[in-house]
Design an enzyme around this catalytic site. Sequence first.
Site, PDB file in Angstrom:
ATOM      1  CB  SER A  33      -0.961  -0.006   1.178  1.00 48.02           C
ATOM      2  OG  SER A  33      -0.243  -0.046   2.393  1.00 48.02           O
ATOM      3  CG  HIS A  61      -4.084  -0.905  -2.524  1.00 54.22           C
ATOM      4  ND1 HIS A  61      -4.636   0.335  -2.712  1.00 54.22           N
ATOM      5  CD2 HIS A  61      -3.749  -0.976  -1.212  1.00 54.22           C
ATOM      6  CE1 HIS A  61      -4.610   1.000  -1.579  1.00 54.22           C
ATOM      7  NE2 HIS A  61      -4.083   0.223  -0.648  1.00 54.22           N
ATOM      8  CE  LYS A  92      -7.850   1.649   0.614  1.00 54.99           C
ATOM      9  NZ  LYS A  92      -7.069   0.640   1.328  1.00 54.99           N
TER      10      LYS A  92
HETATM   11  C1  PLP Z   1      -7.096   0.623   2.888  1.00 48.89           C
HETATM   12  C2  PLP Z   1      -6.475  -0.659   3.328  1.00 48.89           C
HETATM   13  C3  PLP Z   1      -7.106  -1.469   4.267  1.00 48.89           C
HETATM   14  C4  PLP Z   1      -8.342  -1.047   5.008  1.00 48.89           C
HETATM   15  O1  PLP Z   1      -9.439  -0.936   4.207  1.00 48.89           O
HETATM   16  P1  PLP Z   1     -10.689  -0.116   4.754  1.00 48.89           P
HETATM   17  O2  PLP Z   1     -11.762  -0.426   3.792  1.00 48.89           O
HETATM   18  O3  PLP Z   1     -10.255   1.314   4.714  1.00 48.89           O
HETATM   19  O4  PLP Z   1     -10.943  -0.584   6.129  1.00 48.89           O
HETATM   20  C5  PLP Z   1      -6.529  -2.676   4.575  1.00 48.89           C
HETATM   21  N1  PLP Z   1      -5.382  -3.075   3.987  1.00 48.89           N
HETATM   22  C6  PLP Z   1      -4.729  -2.317   3.089  1.00 48.89           C
HETATM   23  C7  PLP Z   1      -3.465  -2.815   2.470  1.00 48.89           C
HETATM   24  C8  PLP Z   1      -5.259  -1.076   2.730  1.00 48.89           C
HETATM   25  O5  PLP Z   1      -4.609  -0.311   1.854  1.00 48.89           O
END
Ligand code: PLP
Length: 251
Positions: A33, A61, A92
């Site tokens: 991320s 992602h 996302k």
């Molecule tokens: C954004 C993210 C999360 C959390 O997702 P949410 O829907 O915001 O709770 C978990 N793992 C990774 C790698 C992320 O980038």
Amino acid sequence: MQRYAHRNLHVLERQLERCTTPIKLIVTDAVFSMDGDIADLPELLALADRFDAWLVVDDAHGLGVLGEQGRGTLSHFGLCSERFICMGTLGKAAGIGGAFVAAHPTVIEWLLQTARSYIYTTAAPPAIAHALRESLRLMRGDEGDQRRRQLQQRVQLLRDQLAALIAAQPQPGWRLADSHAAIQPLIVGDNAGALALSAALEREGLWVPAIRPPTVPLGTARLRITLSAAHSVDDVQRLSEALARTVQALR
Ligand SMILES: *Cc1c(COP(=O)(O)O)cnc(C)c1O
């Protein structure tokens, strides 16, 4: 819990050799991320097989972006195994909120019975489920393919423009991350520099957060640029031009 250095599977292998617990979990992001690079899931699965470990993959992602029909990073690599505990977030690419785990029934049952965030909590409302079905329909179809192509084009455009900027106005410590994902970090090195850049871009109406240690390793503070298929060529151009102006102003 033992950590291994970023993508260093030799260290992970040695840790697994020494590990004596009966139940082992290897945990990784699929698309990292903060760097946008991709875990070597085929090799990780080979290690999981060899050491009889579960392989937890956070595909926040990858889902919607990678693989056939946007099915995510496992599909990107063509991998399928009962060892995977695949987690996807819906906030996302799916554009909603919440998350899911896809795994062996034993794992799912264990999560249902023990996950703290799950117990005594009202289930997600039907409206969210309905919205998710629509997101999945978009992801799977031609519209999804078209958006994924568009995203890749914007990524390439941004990378070309940033590489040209770095070549034209070299700054000590600046580099592009080795990423072909929507996350395109511009590593600048020092914290103050990253913050100053982010603030300057914000004054131009561009929201690009500065990420600093301990979220990323010491000395690798960065602008975490995140593209989406909804960004236009003009948006990318505007960011590159604003960065070029900012670099000159900060000199
Ligand atoms: C954004 C993210 C999360 C959390 O997702 P949410 O829907 O915001 O709770 C978990 N793992 C990774 C790698 C992320 O980038």
